[in-house]
Design a protein around this motif. Structure first.
Motif, PDB file in Angstrom:
ATOM      1  N   UNK A   1       4.044 -55.153 -16.988  1.00 13.67           N
ATOM      2  CA  UNK A   1       2.952 -55.173 -17.954  1.00 13.67           C
ATOM      3  C   UNK A   1       2.018 -54.024 -17.599  1.00 13.67           C
ATOM      4  N   UNK A   2       1.738 -53.164 -18.588  1.00 15.39           N
ATOM      5  CA  UNK A   2       0.860 -52.021 -18.402  1.00 15.39           C
ATOM      6  C   UNK A   2      -0.470 -52.266 -19.101  1.00 15.39           C
ATOM      7  N   UNK A   3      -1.534 -51.751 -18.512  1.00 15.00           N
ATOM      8  CA  UNK A   3      -2.836 -51.771 -19.158  1.00 15.00           C
ATOM      9  C   UNK A   3      -3.439 -50.377 -19.050  1.00 15.00           C
ATOM     10  N   UNK A   4      -4.376 -50.055 -19.905  1.00 16.55           N
ATOM     11  CA  UNK A   4      -4.996 -48.730 -19.869  1.00 16.55           C
ATOM     12  C   UNK A   4      -5.813 -48.550 -18.607  1.00 16.55           C
ATOM     13  N   UNK A   5      -5.799 -47.325 -18.099  1.00 19.39           N
ATOM     14  CA  UNK A   5      -6.597 -46.992 -16.916  1.00 19.39           C
ATOM     15  C   UNK A   5      -8.054 -47.005 -17.284  1.00 19.39           C
TER      16      UNK A   5
ATOM     17  N   UNK B   1      14.211 -44.647 -13.758  1.00 21.64           N
ATOM     18  CA  UNK B   1      13.997 -45.895 -13.039  1.00 21.64           C
ATOM     19  C   UNK B   1      12.536 -46.299 -13.019  1.00 21.64           C
ATOM     20  N   UNK B   2      12.222 -47.401 -12.340  1.00 21.32           N
ATOM     21  CA  UNK B   2      10.843 -47.882 -12.287  1.00 21.32           C
ATOM     22  C   UNK B   2       9.844 -46.838 -11.782  1.00 21.32           C
ATOM     23  N   UNK B   3      10.216 -46.091 -10.747  1.00 25.36           N
ATOM     24  CA  UNK B   3       9.293 -45.075 -10.215  1.00 25.36           C
ATOM     25  C   UNK B   3       9.007 -44.010 -11.267  1.00 25.36           C
ATOM     26  N   UNK B   4      10.043 -43.607 -11.999  1.00 29.48           N
ATOM     27  CA  UNK B   4       9.861 -42.604 -13.042  1.00 29.48           C
ATOM     28  C   UNK B   4       9.005 -43.112 -14.184  1.00 29.48           C
ATOM     29  N   UNK B   5       9.221 -44.363 -14.582  1.00 21.39           N
ATOM     30  CA  UNK B   5       8.422 -44.944 -15.666  1.00 21.39           C
ATOM     31  C   UNK B   5       6.965 -45.060 -15.229  1.00 21.39           C
ATOM     32  N   UNK B   6       6.739 -45.467 -13.991  1.00 25.19           N
ATOM     33  CA  UNK B   6       5.367 -45.573 -13.482  1.00 25.19           C
ATOM     34  C   UNK B   6       4.660 -44.219 -13.519  1.00 25.19           C
ATOM     35  N   UNK B   7       5.396 -43.157 -13.172  1.00 27.34           N
ATOM     36  CA  UNK B   7       4.791 -41.822 -13.181  1.00 27.34           C
ATOM     37  C   UNK B   7       4.441 -41.393 -14.606  1.00 27.34           C
TER      38      UNK B   7
ATOM     39  N   UNK C   1       0.062 -40.775 -18.665  1.00 28.87           N
ATOM     40  CA  UNK C   1      -0.453 -41.114 -19.999  1.00 28.87           C
ATOM     41  C   UNK C   1      -1.663 -42.052 -19.902  1.00 28.87           C
ATOM     42  N   UNK C   2      -2.158 -42.267 -18.674  1.00 25.42           N
ATOM     43  CA  UNK C   2      -3.343 -43.079 -18.420  1.00 25.42           C
ATOM     44  C   UNK C   2      -3.113 -44.568 -18.680  1.00 25.42           C
ATOM     45  N   UNK C   3      -1.941 -45.033 -18.210  1.00 26.31           N
ATOM     46  CA  UNK C   3      -1.656 -46.456 -18.160  1.00 26.31           C
ATOM     47  C   UNK C   3      -1.337 -46.817 -16.709  1.00 26.31           C
ATOM     48  N   UNK C   4      -1.585 -48.059 -16.340  1.00 23.78           N
ATOM     49  CA  UNK C   4      -1.277 -48.515 -14.986  1.00 23.78           C
ATOM     50  C   UNK C   4      -0.510 -49.830 -15.038  1.00 23.78           C
TER      51      UNK C   4
ATOM     52  N   UNK D   1       9.710 -37.561 -21.653  1.00 20.60           N
ATOM     53  CA  UNK D   1       8.476 -37.130 -22.310  1.00 20.60           C
ATOM     54  C   UNK D   1       8.227 -37.910 -23.602  1.00 20.60           C
ATOM     55  N   UNK D   2       9.299 -38.403 -24.245  1.00 22.08           N
ATOM     56  CA  UNK D   2       9.107 -39.204 -25.451  1.00 22.08           C
ATOM     57  C   UNK D   2       8.393 -40.506 -25.111  1.00 22.08           C
ATOM     58  N   UNK D   3       8.754 -41.110 -23.985  1.00 21.18           N
ATOM     59  CA  UNK D   3       8.047 -42.310 -23.538  1.00 21.18           C
ATOM     60  C   UNK D   3       6.573 -41.995 -23.318  1.00 21.18           C
ATOM     61  N   UNK D   4       6.293 -40.847 -22.701  1.00 18.18           N
ATOM     62  CA  UNK D   4       4.908 -40.463 -22.467  1.00 18.18           C
ATOM     63  C   UNK D   4       4.126 -40.294 -23.751  1.00 18.18           C
ATOM     64  N   UNK D   5       4.760 -39.699 -24.758  1.00 21.09           N
ATOM     65  CA  UNK D   5       4.075 -39.503 -26.039  1.00 21.09           C
ATOM     66  C   UNK D   5       3.814 -40.837 -26.732  1.00 21.09           C
ATOM     67  N   UNK D   6       4.768 -41.757 -26.621  1.00 20.83           N
ATOM     68  CA  UNK D   6       4.584 -43.079 -27.228  1.00 20.83           C
ATOM     69  C   UNK D   6       3.439 -43.822 -26.539  1.00 20.83           C
TER      70      UNK D   6
END
Length: 305
Positions: A301-305, A213-219, A224-227, A154-159
């Motif tokens: 690399x993530x970008x905003x949705x 893992x990657x799947x968890x980070x993607x979720x 948090x509205x990033x893709x 959840x800390x990653x999500x808040x960041x």
């Protein structure tokens, strides 16, 4: 990287490694570690996931979260050294944390070197830093091998939520919980054993607090509205010692002693001992802990949705 100009050539690793703080007496072991760490991070920056953010980018503004002693910071600084860029490097750890050199010593050493003018260090919690002032914006935010230090996903999500509207892209590199090389399997198992233990400790300064893992980070990113724009899997070079270090801390007798001392629940204790046994069996299958490789690294690399 086929057909694409690298951001940094691999032969720049020795130069970059020389920027790091080192013992007064030349030490081949320490030098080899710094070189392997520099090579690994050059490989990250040259992936097709990360490199588009650096190529033809004049005056690139970077926010690095979880910079630690600056192992990745110095590679990033070298990458932007000819383009008038700048890095805000943030880490919450006390400046007297770390050995054989503290974070404060390592950062001060980099600041006094040729890349110093490109870096501003901030000792701060990432969320606290981002909440201080809503005005600063950056081209990219980078989280390189720091997500597992967070107390929870959840800390990653808040960041990520706090970064919305303030960066164009978020670049991530974290262990993938996947072993392309068989000799990296003990690293995967040791990481899970360590994370299982730390999840039941109130106070800990271990490198692994949360495994995701990657799947968890993607979720988390999606929530948090990033893709994910681009991603790669990197198989670390044999010389990178992180897998050996992590497996070594779990198969050591101190792990069992700490479990016996700190864990009261019999089922949890049994699980952690069994998890350690699995690491030991995996290490024995490849000869010794010195043969352990570092597991794959997911780069995105993530970008905003």
């Amino acid at each position: 990287m086929s057909g694409q100009q690298p951001v940094l050539p691999l032969d720049s690793a020795s130069k970059i490694a020389s920027y790091a703080i080192a013992p007064e007496k030349p030490n081949a072991y320490h030098a080899a570690i710094e070189l392997s760490q520099a090579i690994h991070r050059i490989n990250l920056i040259n992936t097709t996931a990360w490199s588009p953010s650096f190529i033809n980018s004049h005056g690139l503004r970077i926010l690095e979260l979880g910079c630690g002693q600056g192992t990745c910071t110095q590679v990033l600084a070298e990458a932007i050294s000819s383009s008038n860029g700048h890095i805000d490097a943030v880490d919450p750890a006390p400046l007297d944390y770390g050995a054989p050199f503290t974070i404060g010593q390592a950062q001060s050493h980099l600041s006094s070197g040729p890349l110093g003018k490109l870096i501003t260090w901030h000792q701060a919690d990432p969320l606290e830093f981002l909440s201080r002032d809503q005005e600063p914006k950056w081209d990219v935010a980078i989280l390189a091998h720091c997500i597992w230090y967070f107390k929870s996903p959840s800390m990653l999500g808040r960041i990520l939520s706090a970064l919305k509207g303030r960066v164009k892209n978020v670049l991530i590199a974290e262990y993938a919980l996947h072993a392309t090389e068989k000799r990296a399997t003990p690293h995967v198992l040791a990481s899970l054993a360590r994370a299982g233990f730390e999840a039941h400790r109130e106070k800990s300064q271990e490198n692994i607090q949360t495994t995701i893992g990657p799947a968890g980070i993607k979720k988390v990113a999606k929530d948090a509205w990033w893709k994910v724009q681009r991603d790669n899997m990197v198989v670390p070079e044999p010389e990178l010692s992180d897998g050996q270090w992590e497996a070594g801390t779990v198969i050591g007798k101190e792990f069992v002693e700490e479990v016996e001392k700190e864990i009261g629940d019999e089922r949890v204790k049994s699980f952690l001992v069994a998890a350690r046994d699995a690491v030991i069996a995996s290490v024995e299958g490849i000869g010794s802990v010195n043969n352990v490789r570092t597991m794959d690294v997911w780069v995105a690399s993530l970008s905003e949705v």
